[in-house]
Design an enzyme around this catalytic site. Structure first.
Site, PDB file in Angstrom:
ATOM      1  N   LYS A 172     -17.916  -4.686  13.681  1.00 32.22           N
ATOM      2  CA  LYS A 172     -17.613  -5.137  12.311  1.00 32.22           C
ATOM      3  C   LYS A 172     -18.078  -4.091  11.301  1.00 32.22           C
ATOM      4  CE  LYS A 172     -17.708 -10.155  12.972  1.00 32.22           C
ATOM      5  NZ  LYS A 172     -18.386 -11.407  12.613  1.00 32.22           N
ATOM      6  N   LYS A 198      -6.130 -11.061  22.351  1.00 33.07           N
ATOM      7  CA  LYS A 198      -6.411 -12.474  22.142  1.00 33.07           C
ATOM      8  C   LYS A 198      -5.817 -12.973  20.814  1.00 33.07           C
ATOM      9  CE  LYS A 198     -10.796 -13.773  20.960  1.00 33.07           C
ATOM     10  NZ  LYS A 198     -12.134 -14.288  21.031  1.00 33.07           N
ATOM     11  N   LYS A 251      -7.959 -15.089  14.444  1.00 35.36           N
ATOM     12  CA  LYS A 251      -7.888 -15.338  12.999  1.00 35.36           C
ATOM     13  C   LYS A 251      -7.811 -14.042  12.224  1.00 35.36           C
ATOM     14  CE  LYS A 251     -11.030 -19.265  12.596  1.00 35.36           C
ATOM     15  NZ  LYS A 251     -12.307 -19.710  12.064  1.00 35.36           N
TER      16      LYS A 251
END
Ligand code: TRP
Length: 343
Positions: free
Chosen positions: A120, A206, A209
């Site tokens: 991140k 995957k 979101k």
């Protein structure tokens, strides 16, 4: 003061989802539906992880409504208040307070090593706040406050669960005694790869979101025409005859698996039904099964969102139940660390 006793000797399950973006089929089929299936065997706590949501830039105009939405979706998906408690993380102040105490026993390099933080932080460049680094300590507090036995999470959270156990052991070693540990070490329950729902635009990654393309996922609240459109446009391959488990056809395996899970048919039945089909024949079937499966959830979600009084009362009762356990654990930890209790 010792580790809390549990209702009728049931083990305690705890998990949470962040109120950012829409929940999608991956969240439902990979997580919530499994919680629902076994909830009667456990004492469950499911919460909306809104303190974690501000570790990345967030939108103040939508945070509260997204928090409501996740709580309403828990209920709409079948979380049953007879077995489960639903609450909002920021309503129970012990989460923040225990995080501070655990911060002071967590070595900095344990956090700097976390894969999710590194990824991140790399994506965000300059804009990395201290909370992003501290995210796993807040998550450890979430878990340890409730003396959780079992924490069902995705593969990506495995390292955070290990860290939680390490923090608890360290605190127990430094401040507990052998006979009576201060904190209970939780067991992770990592979802197996088979339960992973993949992206509609790439069968090897995957459903997520954070994928910038909304076409890559089916959100639980997508209306029927949008579901039709997403499935019509989703990635397939040029072959006729659809089969499971062919590693050279990841999209095919994913779409058949979705059909199986949403229609409730067995794998054998789906394999037989689809073995001679082309995509033109299969896609409308999948779209219909998806729309059918989501309709009761969407209807229930809508009814709950229209009754904020009810939803508020669920979250208020949830907070009260959660607070009793969380506050008692917090006192236990403060006591172990040697704090002067308020008189
Ligand atoms: N970090 C988790 C995730 O992204 C969410 C989370 C926060 C959580 N606190 C938790 C999950 C405690 C389980 C238990 O999936």
């Amino acid at each position: 003061m010792s580790i809390s006793t549990k209702t009728m000797g049931k083990q305690r399950v705890l998990s949470g989802i962040q109120p950012t973006g829409n929940l999608h089929l991956g969240n439902y089929l990979g997580a919530i539906r499994n919680w629902v299936d076994v909830q009667s065997e456990y004492e469950n706590f499911f919460f909306v992880v809104d303190l974690h949501a501000i570790t990345v830039p967030h939108n103040r105009a939508t945070l509260a409504s997204e928090t409501y939405t996740i709580a309403a979706l828990y209920l709409a998906c079948g979380i049953d208040l007879n077995y489960s408690t639903i609450f909002v993380q920021s309503h129970v102040t012990a989460h923040s307070e225990l995080t501070w105490l655990l911060n002071c026993i967590t070595p900095l390099n344990w956090l700097e090593r976390m894969i999710q933080f590194r990824e991140k932080a790399r994506k965000q460049g300059e804009n990395v706040n201290t909370g992003l680094l501290d995210y796993p300590v807040l998550m450890a507090s979430d878990i340890l406050l409730y003396d959780a036995d079992i924490v069902p999470v995705g593969e990506d959270q495995k390292q955070h669960l290990e860290l939680t156990r390490n923090i608890a052991s360290r605190l127990n070693e430094q401040f507990g005694n052998k006979k009576e540990p201060v904190l209970k070490l939780p067991e992770p329950l990592i979802r197996t790869a088979g339960a992973r729902v993949m992206s509609l635009t790439d069968g090897t990654s995957k459903m997520s979101k954070s994928d910038p393309s909304d076409m890559s996922r089916i959100n639980l609240l997508d209306p029927p025409d949008l579901i039709n459109k997403k499935i019509k446009r989703c990635k397939t391959d040029p072959l006729k005859g659809l089969t499971f488990d062919d590693p050279s056809r990841p999209e095919c395996d994913n779409l058949l698996t979705l059909y199986m899970l949403l229609s409730g048919k067995t794998k054998e039945a789906v394999a037989a039904e689809c073995q001679d089909m082309g995509w033109g024949q299969f896609k409308p079937l999948l779209a219909e099964a998806t729309i059918e499966a989501l309709k009761p959830i969407q209807d229930k979600h809508k009814a709950i969102m229209e009754d904020k009084g009810y939803l508020d009362s669920v979250l208020r009762e949830g907070r009260q139940k959660a607070e009793v356990i969380a506050d008692s654990t917090l006192s236990r930890v403060k006591n172990a660390l040697g704090y002067l209790p308020p008189s």
